[in-house]
Write a protein that holds these residues in place. Structure first.
Motif, mmCIF file in Angstrom:
data_model
loop_
_atom_site.group_PDB
_atom_site.id
_atom_site.type_symbol
_atom_site.label_atom_id
_atom_site.label_comp_id
_atom_site.label_asym_id
_atom_site.label_seq_id
_atom_site.Cartn_x
_atom_site.Cartn_y
_atom_site.Cartn_z
ATOM 1 N N ALA A 117 0.831 -1.206 0.000
ATOM 2 C CA ALA A 117 0.000 0.000 0.000
ATOM 3 C C ALA A 117 0.868 1.261 0.000
ATOM 4 C CB ALA A 117 -0.927 -0.012 1.221
ATOM 5 N N ALA A 118 2.044 1.184 0.638
ATOM 6 C CA ALA A 118 2.951 2.351 0.655
ATOM 7 C C ALA A 118 3.369 2.715 -0.773
ATOM 8 C CB ALA A 118 4.179 2.056 1.519
ATOM 9 N N GLN A 119 3.611 1.699 -1.608
ATOM 10 C CA GLN A 119 3.961 1.973 -3.011
ATOM 11 C C GLN A 119 2.796 2.628 -3.743
ATOM 12 O OE1 GLN A 119 5.001 -1.986 -4.357
ATOM 13 N NE2 GLN A 119 7.188 -1.615 -4.127
ATOM 14 N N THR A 120 1.584 2.142 -3.488
ATOM 15 C CA THR A 120 0.399 2.738 -4.125
ATOM 16 C C THR A 120 0.260 4.201 -3.735
ATOM 17 O OG1 THR A 120 -0.805 0.641 -4.348
ATOM 18 C CG2 THR A 120 -2.141 2.632 -4.228
ATOM 19 N N ARG A 121 0.420 4.482 -2.437
ATOM 20 C CA ARG A 121 0.299 5.877 -1.976
ATOM 21 C C ARG A 121 1.350 6.770 -2.639
ATOM 22 N NH1 ARG A 121 -1.633 3.369 2.966
ATOM 23 N NH2 ARG A 121 0.501 2.941 3.656
ATOM 24 N N LYS A 122 2.547 6.248 -2.803
ATOM 25 C CA LYS A 122 3.633 7.024 -3.416
ATOM 26 C C LYS A 122 3.319 7.316 -4.892
ATOM 27 C CE LYS A 122 8.168 8.333 -3.159
ATOM 28 N NZ LYS A 122 9.219 7.426 -2.685
ATOM 29 N N LEU A 123 2.796 6.335 -5.612
ATOM 30 C CA LEU A 123 2.424 6.550 -7.021
ATOM 31 C C LEU A 123 1.361 7.637 -7.129
ATOM 32 C CD1 LEU A 123 2.234 2.878 -8.382
ATOM 33 C CD2 LEU A 123 3.828 4.640 -9.139
ATOM 34 N N ILE A 124 0.368 7.558 -6.245
ATOM 35 C CA ILE A 124 -0.746 8.511 -6.301
ATOM 36 C C ILE A 124 -0.278 9.920 -5.925
ATOM 37 C CG2 ILE A 124 -2.924 9.100 -5.132
ATOM 38 C CD1 ILE A 124 -3.526 5.986 -5.314
ATOM 39 N N GLU A 125 0.582 10.011 -4.911
ATOM 40 C CA GLU A 125 1.165 11.325 -4.543
ATOM 41 C C GLU A 125 1.923 11.913 -5.728
ATOM 42 O OE1 GLU A 125 3.761 10.525 -1.202
ATOM 43 O OE2 GLU A 125 2.036 9.909 0.028
ATOM 44 N N THR A 126 2.654 11.055 -6.446
ATOM 45 C CA THR A 126 3.450 11.524 -7.592
ATOM 46 C C THR A 126 2.535 11.998 -8.714
ATOM 47 O OG1 THR A 126 5.167 9.927 -6.989
ATOM 48 C CG2 THR A 126 5.299 10.880 -9.192
ATOM 49 N N ALA A 127 1.498 11.208 -9.027
ATOM 50 C CA ALA A 127 0.548 11.606 -10.077
ATOM 51 C C ALA A 127 -0.116 12.932 -9.713
ATOM 52 C CB ALA A 127 -0.507 10.511 -10.263
ATOM 53 N N ARG A 128 -0.493 13.061 -8.438
ATOM 54 C CA ARG A 128 -1.168 14.289 -7.983
ATOM 55 C C ARG A 128 -0.239 15.494 -8.108
ATOM 56 N NH1 ARG A 128 -3.216 12.645 -3.155
ATOM 57 N NH2 ARG A 128 -5.372 12.402 -3.845
ATOM 58 N N SER A 129 1.010 15.332 -7.648
ATOM 59 C CA SER A 129 1.931 16.482 -7.648
ATOM 60 C C SER A 129 2.318 16.884 -9.065
ATOM 61 C CB SER A 129 3.172 16.180 -6.816
ATOM 62 O OG SER A 129 3.961 15.206 -7.463
ATOM 63 N N LYS A 130 2.306 15.918 -9.989
ATOM 64 C CA LYS A 130 2.675 16.232 -11.376
ATOM 65 C C LYS A 130 1.445 16.496 -12.258
ATOM 66 C CE LYS A 130 7.206 14.052 -11.666
ATOM 67 N NZ LYS A 130 7.904 15.089 -12.450
ATOM 68 N N ASN A 131 0.248 16.443 -11.643
ATOM 69 C CA ASN A 131 -0.998 16.718 -12.357
ATOM 70 C C ASN A 131 -1.197 15.776 -13.546
ATOM 71 O OD1 ASN A 131 -3.399 18.167 -12.514
ATOM 72 N ND2 ASN A 131 -2.584 19.564 -14.055
ATOM 73 N N LEU A 132 -0.991 14.479 -13.284
ATOM 74 C CA LEU A 132 -1.110 13.462 -14.334
ATOM 75 C C LEU A 132 -2.262 12.518 -14.051
ATOM 76 C CD1 LEU A 132 2.697 12.658 -14.601
ATOM 77 C CD2 LEU A 132 1.321 13.757 -16.387
ATOM 78 N N PHE A 133 -2.789 11.911 -15.114
ATOM 79 C CA PHE A 133 -3.820 10.885 -14.981
ATOM 80 C C PHE A 133 -3.149 9.574 -14.580
ATOM 81 C CE2 PHE A 133 -5.974 7.231 -16.969
ATOM 82 C CZ PHE A 133 -7.195 7.306 -16.327
ATOM 83 N N PHE A 134 -3.771 8.876 -13.633
ATOM 84 C CA PHE A 134 -3.231 7.597 -13.175
ATOM 85 C C PHE A 134 -4.393 6.695 -12.787
ATOM 86 C CE2 PHE A 134 -1.562 4.979 -9.584
ATOM 87 C CZ PHE A 134 -0.657 4.233 -10.316
ATOM 88 N N MET A 135 -4.370 5.447 -13.253
ATOM 89 C CA MET A 135 -5.493 4.541 -12.985
ATOM 90 C C MET A 135 -4.996 3.105 -12.917
ATOM 91 S SD MET A 135 -8.867 4.180 -15.418
ATOM 92 C CE MET A 135 -9.217 2.563 -16.108
ATOM 93 N N GLU A 136 -5.581 2.361 -11.983
ATOM 94 C CA GLU A 136 -5.326 0.926 -11.884
ATOM 95 C C GLU A 136 -6.211 0.217 -12.899
ATOM 96 O OE1 GLU A 136 -5.344 -2.631 -8.494
ATOM 97 O OE2 GLU A 136 -6.182 -0.667 -7.996
ATOM 98 N N ALA A 137 -5.596 -0.706 -13.665
ATOM 99 C CA ALA A 137 -6.305 -1.332 -14.786
ATOM 100 C C ALA A 137 -7.127 -2.543 -14.330
ATOM 101 C CB ALA A 137 -5.303 -1.729 -15.868
ATOM 102 N N VAL A 138 -8.154 -2.272 -13.537
ATOM 103 C CA VAL A 138 -9.075 -3.361 -13.165
ATOM 104 C C VAL A 138 -10.174 -3.388 -14.226
ATOM 105 C CG1 VAL A 138 -10.511 -4.350 -11.336
ATOM 106 C CG2 VAL A 138 -8.511 -2.995 -10.732
ATOM 107 N N TRP A 139 -9.872 -4.044 -15.338
ATOM 108 C CA TRP A 139 -10.721 -3.986 -16.545
ATOM 109 C C TRP A 139 -12.167 -4.370 -16.281
ATOM 110 C CZ3 TRP A 139 -11.159 -8.782 -19.975
ATOM 111 C CH2 TRP A 139 -10.741 -9.942 -19.320
ATOM 112 N N THR A 140 -12.361 -5.331 -15.343
ATOM 113 C CA THR A 140 -13.697 -5.867 -15.081
ATOM 114 C C THR A 140 -14.674 -4.793 -14.626
ATOM 115 O OG1 THR A 140 -12.454 -7.785 -14.292
ATOM 116 C CG2 THR A 140 -14.832 -7.804 -13.930
ATOM 117 N N ARG A 141 -14.191 -3.776 -13.928
ATOM 118 C CA ARG A 141 -15.065 -2.714 -13.413
ATOM 119 C C ARG A 141 -15.761 -1.932 -14.517
ATOM 120 N NH1 ARG A 141 -14.374 0.077 -7.864
ATOM 121 N NH2 ARG A 141 -13.322 -1.556 -6.727
ATOM 122 N N TYR A 142 -15.171 -1.955 -15.709
ATOM 123 C CA TYR A 142 -15.673 -1.116 -16.801
ATOM 124 C C TYR A 142 -16.590 -1.890 -17.746
ATOM 125 C CZ TYR A 142 -12.363 1.901 -14.639
ATOM 126 O OH TYR A 142 -11.719 2.651 -13.685
#
Length: 391
Positions: A117-142
């Motif tokens: 979970a620490a890695q996930t939080r770090k990825l999301i913090e990075t996406a947020r600070s760089k103003n980038l789109f980021f998504m986990e590819a759980v294809w089934t949800r779509y």
């Protein structure tokens, strides 16, 4: 009518999942009645060789104009790429997705999103600070089927939902206590974050979360208490994992099951019945077909009188390419988010990816499953062997 919004994809890795996703990207969106977005494959990278990337481009019948790279660093530096699809084993996701985000690229990253979970939080913090789109590819949800399930739940079709039981297991039991995967295979290899939970259990958890967490009103969102039982294989990875998730305020329980020893569907013909049951005070929704790619819903209420309402969902094929797997819907979602300037998907927001990863963290902790530092660190290293392919 305005022309469809076009997204230019870079594919990071050349394995089976990359192939399946890329072939879906190359299908004609009209074959699934989508007319507002379209996809272009502009670059592919292998960490081992440019030749391997070029072979992949040929194999999936991508445009000959697509660039082949022999390193991930070259791919993330390509100015023609709008978004990177990270298709490596989950052991590599954190370093690979960080490499792309660090280079200023939007990212769709395969699930399980990370090892911790620490890695996930770090990825999301990075996406947020760089103003980038980021998504986990759980294809089934779509899938339209999943959208229908969430609609049925929120419309009250089965009353308050109190329990969901979801299983995704593959029967690979072998003689002498073995599992029918070589020890170095990513399914059981701890160096690749192998095990039932991160590879298969994520889908069982997807159904628990879609039905019991995602549908909670935003102001009442509640992370679950977790009780887990884990059997470990001799490689150190989990072979059978069972999780009870309790949402006390909502009076609901989720039971997520996964195993490499027994199968949810022994004959792969749905003979065993629904491996997902979403149970409410007035009835239940059964999801039929494998948890990752279900094809049918059965709605049973107190008034059903022996006859379930059955709703079938075919996965559309592009007849010209004779292909359609179902991963295109998550790609369409990513495209619409990019078009609309959204940095996360409403169907799987960052906060939810974190809570799911926290449940997996806690499960592995309760089961005593640990992974090597190289793949579990949350310190980004552009020159990590996970990013360079070098040993």
């Amino acid at each position: 009518m305005s022309s469809p919004y076009t997204v230019r994809w870079g594919i990071l890795a050349t394995g089976w999942i990359a192939e399946t996703f890329t072939k879906d990207l190359l299908t004609n969106p009209a074959s699934r009645d989508v007319h507002d977005v379209r996809h272009q494959v502009v670059a592919v990278s292998s960490s081992s060789s440019k030749e391997k990337a070029a072979e992949f481009i040929k194999k999936v019948d991508a445009p000959s104009s697509a660039k082949a790279y022999g390193s991930y660093h070259e791919l993330v530096a390509d100015p023609d790429v709008d978004i990177i699809y990270v298709a490596t084993p989950h052991s590599h996701h954190f370093q690979n997705a960080m490499l792309a985000l660090d280079a200023g690229k939007n990212v769709l990253c395969e699930k399980s999103l990370t090892v911790t979970a620490a890695q996930t939080r770090k990825l999301i913090e990075t996406a947020r600070s760089k103003n980038l789109f980021f998504m986990e590819a759980v294809w089934t949800r779509y899938f339209p089927l999943s959208i229908k399930v969430r609609e049925l739940i929120t419309s009250g079709a089965i009353g308050n939902v109190y329990r969901t039981i979801a299983d995704l297991s593959v029967g690979r039991d072998a003689p002498e206590g073995k599992i029918d995967f070589p020890d170095e295979n990513r399914m059981v290899n701890a160096d690749l974050a192998g095990g039932a939970l991160l590879d298969l259990g994520i889908y069982a958890l997807t159904w628990v979360f879609q039905s019991l967490y995602h549908t909670q009103p935003e102001a009442e969102k509640e992370a679950p208490n977790v009780i887990a039982a884990v059997n470990k294989y001799h490689t150190g990875a989990d072979e059978t994992t069972s999780i009870i998730l309790q949402f006390p305020k909502h009076k609901s329980h989720g039971i997520a099951l996964t195993s490499l020893r027994v199968a949810s569907e022994p004959d792969n013909k749905d003979t065993a019945g629904a491996s997902i049951r979403i149970q409410g005070g007035l009835g239940e929704i059964q999801v039929v077909g494998p948890a990752y790619r279900p094809r049918q819903l059965r709605v049973i209420t107190k008034e059903s009188d022996g006859k379930a309402e059955v709703i079938d969902f075919a996965i559309p094929k592009d007849k010209e390419r004779n292909w359609g797997h179902g991963m295109f819907w998550e790609a369409d979602e990513a495209a619409r988010c990019l078009r609309d300037g959204q940095k996360e998907s409403k169907t799987l927001p960052w906060s939810e990816s974190i809570v799911i990863m926290e449940v997996m963290d806690e499960t592995l902790k309760q089961g005593g499953v640990t992974y090597p530092e190289l793949i579990s660190t949350d310190v980004f290293d552009p020159q990590s062997p996970l990013n360079t392919g070098k040993r």
